[in-house]
Scaffold this motif. Structure first.
Motif, PDB file in Angstrom:
ATOM      1  N   GLU A  47      -8.861  48.702  28.860  1.00  0.00           N
ATOM      2  CA  GLU A  47      -7.985  47.609  28.900  1.00  0.00           C
ATOM      3  C   GLU A  47      -8.005  46.944  27.321  1.00  0.00           C
ATOM      4  OE1 GLU A  47      -8.933  44.745  31.860  1.00  0.00           O
ATOM      5  OE2 GLU A  47      -8.017  46.212  33.714  1.00  0.00           O
ATOM      6  N   MET A  48      -9.174  46.936  26.930  1.00  0.00           N
ATOM      7  CA  MET A  48      -9.495  46.389  25.391  1.00  0.00           C
ATOM      8  C   MET A  48      -8.990  47.335  24.281  1.00  0.00           C
ATOM      9  SD  MET A  48     -13.216  44.635  26.102  1.00  0.00           S
ATOM     10  CE  MET A  48     -13.366  44.558  24.362  1.00  0.00           C
ATOM     11  N   GLY A  49      -8.529  48.521  24.912  1.00  0.00           N
ATOM     12  CA  GLY A  49      -8.346  49.559  23.757  1.00  0.00           C
ATOM     13  C   GLY A  49      -9.065  50.567  23.265  1.00  0.00           C
ATOM     14  N   ILE A  50     -10.442  50.421  23.998  1.00  0.00           N
ATOM     15  CA  ILE A  50     -11.550  51.091  23.618  1.00  0.00           C
ATOM     16  C   ILE A  50     -11.752  52.337  24.397  1.00  0.00           C
ATOM     17  CG2 ILE A  50     -14.282  51.002  23.316  1.00  0.00           C
ATOM     18  CD1 ILE A  50     -13.912  47.937  22.796  1.00  0.00           C
ATOM     19  N   ILE A  51     -12.247  53.402  23.751  1.00  0.00           N
ATOM     20  CA  ILE A  51     -12.470  54.769  24.555  1.00  0.00           C
ATOM     21  C   ILE A  51     -13.617  55.067  24.083  1.00  0.00           C
ATOM     22  CG2 ILE A  51     -11.605  57.074  24.769  1.00  0.00           C
ATOM     23  CD1 ILE A  51      -8.930  56.126  23.827  1.00  0.00           C
ATOM     24  N   SER A  52     -14.489  55.781  24.914  1.00  0.00           N
ATOM     25  CA  SER A  52     -15.928  56.372  24.787  1.00  0.00           C
ATOM     26  C   SER A  52     -16.047  57.773  24.779  1.00  0.00           C
ATOM     27  CB  SER A  52     -16.945  55.495  25.432  1.00  0.00           C
ATOM     28  OG  SER A  52     -18.213  55.882  25.177  1.00  0.00           O
ATOM     29  N   PRO A  53     -15.475  58.738  24.155  1.00  0.00           N
ATOM     30  CA  PRO A  53     -15.656  60.035  24.195  1.00  0.00           C
ATOM     31  C   PRO A  53     -17.253  60.528  24.382  1.00  0.00           C
ATOM     32  CG  PRO A  53     -14.959  59.494  22.071  1.00  0.00           C
ATOM     33  CD  PRO A  53     -14.806  58.187  22.729  1.00  0.00           C
ATOM     34  N   VAL A  54     -17.248  61.622  24.787  1.00  0.00           N
ATOM     35  CA  VAL A  54     -18.654  62.363  24.874  1.00  0.00           C
ATOM     36  C   VAL A  54     -18.994  63.089  23.684  1.00  0.00           C
ATOM     37  CG1 VAL A  54     -19.988  63.674  26.148  1.00  0.00           C
ATOM     38  CG2 VAL A  54     -18.636  62.452  27.504  1.00  0.00           C
ATOM     39  N   LEU A  55     -19.927  62.921  22.830  1.00  0.00           N
ATOM     40  CA  LEU A  55     -20.246  63.691  21.739  1.00  0.00           C
ATOM     41  C   LEU A  55     -21.118  64.814  22.055  1.00  0.00           C
ATOM     42  CD1 LEU A  55     -21.088  60.846  19.251  1.00  0.00           C
ATOM     43  CD2 LEU A  55     -19.127  62.013  19.437  1.00  0.00           C
ATOM     44  N   GLY A  56     -21.963  64.831  23.099  1.00  0.00           N
ATOM     45  CA  GLY A  56     -22.789  65.826  23.642  1.00  0.00           C
ATOM     46  C   GLY A  56     -23.634  65.547  24.866  1.00  0.00           C
ATOM     47  N   VAL A  57     -23.947  66.721  25.713  1.00  0.00           N
ATOM     48  CA  VAL A  57     -24.689  66.410  26.706  1.00  0.00           C
ATOM     49  C   VAL A  57     -25.954  67.700  26.729  1.00  0.00           C
ATOM     50  CG1 VAL A  57     -24.667  66.638  29.383  1.00  0.00           C
ATOM     51  CG2 VAL A  57     -22.625  65.698  27.928  1.00  0.00           C
ATOM     52  N   SER A  58     -27.092  67.313  27.248  1.00  0.00           N
ATOM     53  CA  SER A  58     -28.004  68.088  27.667  1.00  0.00           C
ATOM     54  C   SER A  58     -28.521  67.932  28.928  1.00  0.00           C
ATOM     55  CB  SER A  58     -29.150  68.025  26.576  1.00  0.00           C
ATOM     56  OG  SER A  58     -29.828  66.892  26.628  1.00  0.00           O
ATOM     57  N   CYS A  59     -29.132  68.791  29.382  1.00  0.00           N
ATOM     58  CA  CYS A  59     -29.740  68.874  30.909  1.00  0.00           C
ATOM     59  C   CYS A  59     -30.616  70.027  31.079  1.00  0.00           C
ATOM     60  CB  CYS A  59     -28.614  69.200  31.898  1.00  0.00           C
ATOM     61  SG  CYS A  59     -28.817  68.912  33.578  1.00  0.00           S
ATOM     62  N   LYS A  60     -31.866  69.515  31.450  1.00  0.00           N
ATOM     63  CA  LYS A  60     -33.054  70.445  31.838  1.00  0.00           C
ATOM     64  C   LYS A  60     -33.245  70.358  33.363  1.00  0.00           C
ATOM     65  CE  LYS A  60     -34.834  70.329  27.246  1.00  0.00           C
ATOM     66  NZ  LYS A  60     -35.651  71.089  26.549  1.00  0.00           N
ATOM     67  N   TYR A  61     -33.323  71.419  33.880  1.00  0.00           N
ATOM     68  CA  TYR A  61     -33.476  71.680  35.526  1.00  0.00           C
ATOM     69  C   TYR A  61     -34.811  71.885  35.639  1.00  0.00           C
ATOM     70  CZ  TYR A  61     -28.690  72.376  34.694  1.00  0.00           C
ATOM     71  OH  TYR A  61     -27.453  72.131  34.424  1.00  0.00           O
ATOM     72  N   LYS A  62     -35.554  70.943  36.336  1.00  0.00           N
ATOM     73  CA  LYS A  62     -37.073  71.221  36.950  1.00  0.00           C
ATOM     74  C   LYS A  62     -37.309  71.877  37.967  1.00  0.00           C
ATOM     75  CE  LYS A  62     -38.605  67.454  33.648  1.00  0.00           C
ATOM     76  NZ  LYS A  62     -39.519  68.339  32.758  1.00  0.00           N
ATOM     77  N   THR A  63     -36.428  71.691  39.241  1.00  0.00           N
ATOM     78  CA  THR A  63     -36.351  72.015  40.431  1.00  0.00           C
ATOM     79  C   THR A  63     -35.153  72.014  40.986  1.00  0.00           C
ATOM     80  OG1 THR A  63     -37.727  72.179  42.574  1.00  0.00           O
ATOM     81  CG2 THR A  63     -37.162  70.000  41.627  1.00  0.00           C
ATOM     82  N   VAL A  64     -34.934  72.529  42.052  1.00  0.00           N
ATOM     83  CA  VAL A  64     -33.525  72.579  42.838  1.00  0.00           C
ATOM     84  C   VAL A  64     -33.338  71.247  43.726  1.00  0.00           C
ATOM     85  CG1 VAL A  64     -33.522  75.402  42.800  1.00  0.00           C
ATOM     86  CG2 VAL A  64     -34.309  74.047  44.757  1.00  0.00           C
ATOM     87  N   VAL A  65     -31.889  70.994  43.824  1.00  0.00           N
ATOM     88  CA  VAL A  65     -31.659  70.147  44.571  1.00  0.00           C
ATOM     89  C   VAL A  65     -30.657  70.767  45.561  1.00  0.00           C
ATOM     90  CG1 VAL A  65     -30.451  67.932  44.790  1.00  0.00           C
ATOM     91  CG2 VAL A  65     -31.888  68.328  43.026  1.00  0.00           C
ATOM     92  N   LYS A  66     -30.653  70.762  46.713  1.00  0.00           N
ATOM     93  CA  LYS A  66     -29.868  71.311  47.679  1.00  0.00           C
ATOM     94  C   LYS A  66     -28.848  70.323  48.521  1.00  0.00           C
ATOM     95  CE  LYS A  66     -33.569  74.640  48.616  1.00  0.00           C
ATOM     96  NZ  LYS A  66     -34.263  75.677  49.729  1.00  0.00           N
ATOM     97  N   PHE A  67     -27.853  71.140  49.155  1.00  0.00           N
ATOM     98  CA  PHE A  67     -27.006  70.463  50.081  1.00  0.00           C
ATOM     99  C   PHE A  67     -27.779  69.559  51.318  1.00  0.00           C
ATOM    100  CE2 PHE A  67     -24.764  70.261  54.306  1.00  0.00           C
ATOM    101  CZ  PHE A  67     -23.879  69.475  53.745  1.00  0.00           C
ATOM    102  N   GLY A  68     -27.332  68.429  51.305  1.00  0.00           N
ATOM    103  CA  GLY A  68     -28.011  67.422  52.228  1.00  0.00           C
ATOM    104  C   GLY A  68     -28.827  66.468  51.971  1.00  0.00           C
ATOM    105  N   GLU A  69     -29.206  66.820  50.617  1.00  0.00           N
ATOM    106  CA  GLU A  69     -30.387  65.994  50.028  1.00  0.00           C
ATOM    107  C   GLU A  69     -29.683  64.904  49.578  1.00  0.00           C
ATOM    108  OE1 GLU A  69     -33.922  68.715  49.196  1.00  0.00           O
ATOM    109  OE2 GLU A  69     -32.566  68.583  47.405  1.00  0.00           O
ATOM    110  N   THR A  70     -30.503  63.780  49.132  1.00  0.00           N
ATOM    111  CA  THR A  70     -29.968  62.399  48.467  1.00  0.00           C
ATOM    112  C   THR A  70     -30.706  62.405  47.287  1.00  0.00           C
ATOM    113  OG1 THR A  70     -29.213  61.385  50.462  1.00  0.00           O
ATOM    114  CG2 THR A  70     -29.616  60.017  48.389  1.00  0.00           C
ATOM    115  N   VAL A  71     -30.180  61.927  45.931  1.00  0.00           N
ATOM    116  CA  VAL A  71     -30.777  61.935  44.877  1.00  0.00           C
ATOM    117  C   VAL A  71     -30.655  60.534  44.156  1.00  0.00           C
ATOM    118  CG1 VAL A  71     -30.477  64.188  44.131  1.00  0.00           C
ATOM    119  CG2 VAL A  71     -28.647  62.734  43.569  1.00  0.00           C
ATOM    120  N   GLU A  72     -31.598  60.183  43.549  1.00  0.00           N
ATOM    121  CA  GLU A  72     -31.440  58.684  42.753  1.00  0.00           C
ATOM    122  C   GLU A  72     -31.297  59.170  41.101  1.00  0.00           C
ATOM    123  OE1 GLU A  72     -34.326  54.866  42.331  1.00  0.00           O
ATOM    124  OE2 GLU A  72     -34.652  56.500  43.733  1.00  0.00           O
TER     125      GLU A  72
END
Length: 136
Positions: A47-72
């Motif tokens: 509404e203030m006319g400010i946009i915040s585009p993504v410049l980059g994203v990184s992600c490292k997976y340590k273990t799996v997450v499965k259907f039915g689980e809840t994450v924080e």
């Protein structure tokens, strides 16, 4: 600040494991939740006319997450200079200390013509509030 969500079936592959592409979406959900909790929901910035585009994203997976689980998803401000914001994310299985995923996203702030803006000058409250969350 923590964002809690349940894993949806459509987010998983044939093995019932969350597909890697969904983590970037989760980071965005957590970022929107964080901005809202600190008093600056994204729609308010737009509404203030400010946009915040993504410049980059990184992600490292340590273990799996499965259907039915809840994450924080814990969102942390790594750095913010008024123009560039770097957020960190740590995903844990809810109710445990088991870290499943870590990541970062980098954002800048621009006006509607995509010209960089300095939030330190344009919105001092946003700048000071966000800087107060920088983790040392």
């Amino acid at each position: 600040m923590a964002y809690i969500r349940e894993v949806k079936y459509y987010e998983t592959d044939k093995m019932g494991i969350v597909h890697h592409s969904n983590y970037v979406r989760w980071f965005e959900e957590a970022r929107m939740d964080f901005l809202g909790k600190i008093g600056f929901p994204y729609d308010k910035m737009e509404e203030m006319g400010i946009i915040s585009p993504v410049l980059g994203v990184s992600c490292k997976y340590k273990t799996v997450v499965k259907f039915g689980e809840t994450v924080e998803i814990e969102t942390k401000v790594i750095s913010f200079n008024g123009i560039k914001l770097v957020l960190g994310y740590e995903i844990k299985k809810f109710g445990t200390d088991e870290i499943t995923t870590v990541g970062e996203s980098e954002h800048c702030f621009v006006d509607e013509q995509f010209k960089p803006v300095n939030m330190k000058k344009l919105n001092r409250d946003f700048y000071e509030t966000t800087v107060s969350y920088v983790k040392q």
